[in-house]
Design a protein around this motif. Structure first.
Motif, mmCIF file in Angstrom:
data_model
loop_
_atom_site.group_PDB
_atom_site.id
_atom_site.type_symbol
_atom_site.label_atom_id
_atom_site.label_comp_id
_atom_site.label_asym_id
_atom_site.label_seq_id
_atom_site.Cartn_x
_atom_site.Cartn_y
_atom_site.Cartn_z
ATOM 1 N N PHE A 39 -4.570 -14.586 -35.964
ATOM 2 C CA PHE A 39 -6.028 -14.445 -35.812
ATOM 3 C C PHE A 39 -6.431 -14.683 -34.363
ATOM 4 O O PHE A 39 -7.289 -13.974 -33.821
ATOM 5 N N ALA A 40 -5.823 -15.704 -33.743
ATOM 6 C CA ALA A 40 -6.175 -15.988 -32.346
ATOM 7 C C ALA A 40 -5.795 -14.823 -31.438
ATOM 8 O O ALA A 40 -6.539 -14.473 -30.504
ATOM 9 N N PHE A 41 -4.660 -14.194 -31.719
ATOM 10 C CA PHE A 41 -4.228 -13.065 -30.895
ATOM 11 C C PHE A 41 -5.098 -11.832 -31.127
ATOM 12 O O PHE A 41 -5.512 -11.150 -30.183
ATOM 13 N N SER A 46 -10.020 -9.864 -25.006
ATOM 14 C CA SER A 46 -9.557 -8.635 -24.345
ATOM 15 C C SER A 46 -9.131 -7.544 -25.319
ATOM 16 O O SER A 46 -8.719 -6.460 -24.888
ATOM 17 N N ASN A 47 -9.232 -7.769 -26.621
ATOM 18 C CA ASN A 47 -8.815 -6.768 -27.602
ATOM 19 C C ASN A 47 -10.014 -5.905 -27.991
ATOM 20 O O ASN A 47 -10.900 -6.347 -28.733
ATOM 21 N N PRO A 48 -10.034 -4.670 -27.562
ATOM 22 C CA PRO A 48 -11.209 -3.821 -27.871
ATOM 23 C C PRO A 48 -11.245 -3.372 -29.330
ATOM 24 O O PRO A 48 -12.297 -2.937 -29.815
ATOM 25 N N ARG A 49 -10.122 -3.459 -30.029
ATOM 26 C CA ARG A 49 -10.101 -3.024 -31.425
ATOM 27 C C ARG A 49 -10.633 -4.086 -32.383
ATOM 28 O O ARG A 49 -10.863 -3.804 -33.560
#
Length: 276
Positions: A39-41, A46-49
């Motif tokens: 979940f943290a990742f 920075s994750n646009p998805r």
């Protein structure tokens, strides 16, 4: 006192239950740890998805996972513990080779008294048994509640004043083990250790002969022994009265007073009021 190195069938069964229980509980622990990092990742900035959902409130699929897995784990863990506890009933006979050895155990402040009524000997803080023989323990307390435990043989069991508990064990390998008290009973509790010597059946009669000392254990000498003290030596006795254990368990011989009040308004964790 390595519980993962059992020296008898009961200890081996305890090890199996312990390992199985840990494995079952890891079914929750490991996925939870993995989910935290996942979940943290995924929801990193920075994750646009990753979608920001400020109005999200409920997910049936998540609820199904977070409730069903723990529920199944608890059911499975409870089943393992319930079945194991019944199979390892302390009073259930344990098969072995040779004649059973009957041992009467009295927990004192702060020492262990082992009485061999059939051999007419007694020892303090030393338990000697023949390898492979069924060991039939009868246990009581001369003072506060305590707990008898030889980790490599298994099945910790409580000793209580005014009653007798029963425990059946077997040692499968010759050698020296360590026993202990597993229940706090006052200042001398850390010294309530006892040696366990597992010897060959042929050597056991010789041990009985050498253990019969000039010291006699009867009601009078027992009351002296029962005084609150830490026993550094390993005295042995010739049992004068084979009914001594019964007199202790039925309180014909009065119980010891137990730990005393050490300061005004304060009492040891187990005081005289806890004697039953």
């Amino acid at each position: 006192m390595n519980i993962l190195d059992p020296q008898g069938p009961i200890g081996a069964a305890d090890k199996t239950i312990l390992i199985d229980s840990i494995a079952i509980m890891l079914a929750i622990v490991l996925p939870t740890i993995v989910a935290i990092f996942a979940f943290a990742f995924w929801f990193r900035q920075s994750n646009p998805r990753a979608h920001y959902r400020p109005d999200w409130a409920h997910s049936g699929r998540i609820e199904l996972v977070v409730w069903s897995i723990p529920a199944l784990t608890v059911i499975l863990l409870g089943g393992v513990a319930w079945i194991g506890a019944h199979l390892l009933d302390p009073a259930a006979p344990v098969e072995g080779t040779g004649s059973p050895v009957r041992i009467q155990v009295v927990s004192l402040d702060w020492k262990w008294l082992f009485i061999y009524p059939d051999q007419r000997v007694a020892t303090v803080n030393t338990l000697t048994v023949p390898v492979g023989a069924p060991l039939q323990f009868e246990l009581t307390s001369a003072s506060v509640m305590n707990a008898f435990y030889v980790p490599q043989l298994g099945s910790m069991i409580y000793t209580m004043n005014g009653m007798v508990t029963r425990l059946n064990l077997r040692a499968d390998q010759e050698g020296d083990l360590q026993g202990l008290s597993a229940h706090f009973s006052g200042d001398g509790f850390p010294d309530m250790l006892f040696d366990v010597h597992v010897i060959s059946p042929l050597a056991f009669p010789d041990w009985v002969k050498t253990t019969r000392s000039d010291q006699v254990l009867n009601a009078e000498s027992y009351q002296e022994l029962a005084r609150q003290s830490v026993e550094k030596s390993r005295p042995t006795f010739r049992l004068d009265d084979p009914g001594l254990f019964g007199a202790i368990a039925t309180q014909k011989i009065p119980p010891a007073p137990g730990p005393k009040i050490t300061s005004e308004g304060a009492q040891s964790y187990l005081g005289a009021s806890d004697v039953r």
